[in-house]
Design an enzyme around this catalytic site. Structure first.
Site, PDB file in Angstrom:
ATOM      1  N   GLY A 237       0.782  -1.234   0.000  1.00 10.41           N
ATOM      2  CA  GLY A 237       0.000   0.000   0.000  1.00 10.41           C
ATOM      3  C   GLY A 237       0.811   1.279   0.000  1.00 10.41           C
ATOM      4  N   GLU A 279       4.404  -6.381   1.963  1.00 12.54           N
ATOM      5  CA  GLU A 279       4.150  -6.809   0.579  1.00 12.54           C
ATOM      6  C   GLU A 279       4.042  -5.616  -0.368  1.00 12.54           C
ATOM      7  OE1 GLU A 279       1.240 -10.645   1.370  1.00 12.54           O
ATOM      8  OE2 GLU A 279       0.335  -8.677   1.166  1.00 12.54           O
ATOM      9  N   GLY A 281       4.052  -3.419  -3.656  1.00 17.73           N
ATOM     10  CA  GLY A 281       3.958  -3.642  -5.097  1.00 17.73           C
ATOM     11  C   GLY A 281       4.304  -2.352  -5.806  1.00 17.73           C
ATOM     12  N   ARG A 319      -5.926   3.257 -15.770  1.00 22.57           N
ATOM     13  CA  ARG A 319      -6.000   3.818 -14.417  1.00 22.57           C
ATOM     14  C   ARG A 319      -6.675   5.194 -14.365  1.00 22.57           C
ATOM     15  NH1 ARG A 319      -2.636   5.024 -11.362  1.00 22.57           N
ATOM     16  NH2 ARG A 319      -3.524   4.168  -9.465  1.00 22.57           N
ATOM     17  N   TYR A 323      -9.643   5.132 -11.888  1.00 25.67           N
ATOM     18  CA  TYR A 323      -9.427   5.784 -10.579  1.00 25.67           C
ATOM     19  C   TYR A 323      -9.164   7.284 -10.682  1.00 25.67           C
ATOM     20  CZ  TYR A 323      -7.694   0.928 -10.248  1.00 25.67           C
ATOM     21  OH  TYR A 323      -7.525  -0.419 -10.379  1.00 25.67           O
ATOM     22  N   CYS A 350     -12.330   3.675 -28.593  1.00 26.51           N
ATOM     23  CA  CYS A 350     -13.599   4.274 -28.972  1.00 26.51           C
ATOM     24  C   CYS A 350     -14.459   4.526 -27.728  1.00 26.51           C
ATOM     25  CB  CYS A 350     -14.281   3.339 -29.954  1.00 26.51           C
ATOM     26  SG  CYS A 350     -15.499   4.190 -30.922  1.00 26.51           S
ATOM     27  N   GLU A 351     -14.012   5.448 -26.887  1.00 25.46           N
ATOM     28  CA  GLU A 351     -14.665   5.757 -25.612  1.00 25.46           C
ATOM     29  C   GLU A 351     -14.324   7.189 -25.248  1.00 25.46           C
ATOM     30  OE1 GLU A 351     -15.950   1.991 -23.804  1.00 25.46           O
ATOM     31  OE2 GLU A 351     -15.575   3.729 -22.531  1.00 25.46           O
ATOM     32  N   TYR A 379       0.644  -1.446 -12.308  1.00 26.52           N
ATOM     33  CA  TYR A 379      -0.775  -1.577 -12.664  1.00 26.52           C
ATOM     34  C   TYR A 379      -1.112  -0.969 -14.028  1.00 26.52           C
ATOM     35  CZ  TYR A 379      -0.940  -2.797  -7.707  1.00 26.52           C
ATOM     36  OH  TYR A 379      -0.715  -3.385  -6.497  1.00 26.52           O
TER      37      TYR A 379
END
Ligand code: LLP
Length: 420
Positions: A237, A279, A281, A319, A323, A350-351, A379
């Site tokens: 985190g 942990e 990442g 992302r 987010y 196409c968005e 990510y």
């Protein structure tokens, strides 16, 4: 004439010329610096501690080999991540298997591969794992995942430790039952507990609060069941620097306080302190990565907003859409020129929501120019998809200024593999 944009000793224009765009570029030097920091500030500073890399942030065979050579363990969260880690030569003993909805075959794969630790998320998984381990003829080491009930200051999609979470046991009767059962089960070796409060945290308060809650809970479990944890896994985190964020914090800001609290608790109780695990990442890899794109179009719409369209988008970096992540953007050939234009970097999917960066200042750009987004190591590659049949970009790893291809660009045929 400007200086060429360099990334850890490599000339970005040359990488683009040699490998094409979109292109994920990763610095091995940066990753090794982070591993060294973890050793200095955690595993070598505090006895009886371990660090495992959360492979979900960025997993390639090359990355697994780098991390493995640095002596860190691995957190995996699916049969696929487990398969890749083992294929890269990781000792299964150093793997921690996570997941809130593991399948029977994933548990079987993990048990038969002799994965070091399985983090059990729920009661039915515990029962199932006892059976699976029995069939394998092993006593499986496990941790129970606890939801500490801490609301962390991050996007709600990457907050995990709050009470209303899909992850883990809440610290109430559900956990008591799980501990009682785990201690009774013949094929289960209950080693301790795990928690993970959320991702991209730029302060240590959530971790501190969670540790306080978990220690109190461990005190109660000792009183009730005589259970003394041999491992306490505090998850990951730890945040990094995206546009508008403060600089990345040293890992010591998080681990020093956690270790102080844990040491105090065990000094008082007189019991041996469990092995403490972290942990990380994102903290290990995000700033190690950039993504290069080629500009395909530049236009001003009726509102006056300038859109710079590039040859990638949400298919290689979802992302922003997911987010509202904010990235710093840098021009490649025009690096160093005055940033006089406020532009929005649009992906080519196409968005309407396929935007990579809103309102960033850049030099005037035109078709054929290149830009890079910074801090895309975590990510992005792992969350890439083939929406609009966009091939996944290649990954180039730069080590000591020298590039090597880690993952080749997908071809159209790669995207059709499996279709009948
Ligand atoms: N351990 C566990 C059990 C986790 O669930 C996670 C992340 C980590 C460790 C590593 O967290 P980190 O150090 O990377 O923050 N896709 C999202 C992030 C999801 C994180 C999921 N769990 C994003 O792009 O922001």
């Amino acid at each position: 004439m400007n200086d060429n944009l360099k990334f850890y000793g490599a000339d970005v224009s040359e990488l683009i010329r040699d490998y094409g765009t979109p292109l994920y570029i990763v610095s091995e030097d940066y990753i090794r610096e982070r591993c060294a920091e973890i050793r200095k500030s955690f595993t070598e500073k505090y006895p009886n501690t371990r660090a495992v890399y959360a492979s979900k942030a960025f997993q390639t065979l090359d990355m697994c080999k780098i991390i493995n050579s640095e002596g860190l363990g691995f957190d995996v969260v699916s049969g696929g991540e487990l398969y890749a880690a083992i294929k890269a030569g990781v000792n299964p003993e150093n793997i921690i298997f996570h997941g809130n909805s593991k399948t029977v075959w994933e548990l079987e794969e993990a048990a038969s591969a002799k994965v070091g630790t399985i983090v059990v998320d729920n009661m039915s998984e515990l029962e199932l794992l006892n059976e699976v381990a029995g069939r394998e003829g092993i006593k499986q080491k496990i941790l129970l995942r606890i939801t500490p009930g801490v609301d962390s200051h991050t996007h709600r999609y990457i907050s995990t430790g709050q009470l209303d979470s899909k992850f883990g046991f809440s610290a109430d009767e559900a956990l008591d039952t799980a501990v009682e059962k785990a201690l009774q089960y013949e094929n289960i070796d209950l080693y301790g507990v795990h928690f993970h409060v959320g991702s991209q945290l730029l302060e240590n308060d959530s971790h501190i609060m969670a540790v306080e809650i978990i220690l109190e809970m461990l005190g109660k479990l000792k009183e009730k069941y005589g259970f003394i944890a041999r491992e306490l896994n505090c998850g990951g985190g730890f945040g990094v620097h995206y546009a508008g964020d403060p600089e990345r914090l040293p890992i010591s800001i998080f681990v020093d306080k956690i270790m102080e609290l844990i040491d105090q608790f065990y000094e008082k109780s007189g019991d041996e302190r469990p092995t403490v695990i972290i942990e990380p990442g994102r903290w290990m890899i995000s700033e190690a990565g950039i993504t290069a794109y080629e500009v395909g179009s530049v236009k001003t719409n009726a509102t006056g907003r300038i859109y710079v369209g590039v040859d990638g988008g949400m298919s290689d970096n979802p992302r922003v859409a997911l987010y509202e992540a904010k990235y710093e953007v840098v021009a490649v050939e025009k690096y160093g020129e005055e940033c006089t234009e406020k532009v929005t970097i649009a992906g080519k999917c196409c968005e309407s929501g396929d935007i990579l960066a809103w309102d960033v200042m850049l030099p005037p750009l035109e078709r054929g120019d290149h830009i890079v987004l910074l801090c895309t190591g975590a990510y992005n590659f792992v969350m890439a998809c083939n929406y609009n049949k966009m091939p996944r970009p290649a990954v180039v790893t730069v080590s000591d200024g020298v590039p090597r291809l880690s993952v080749r660009r997908q071809t159209y045929d790669d995207m059709l593999i499996g279709e009948i």
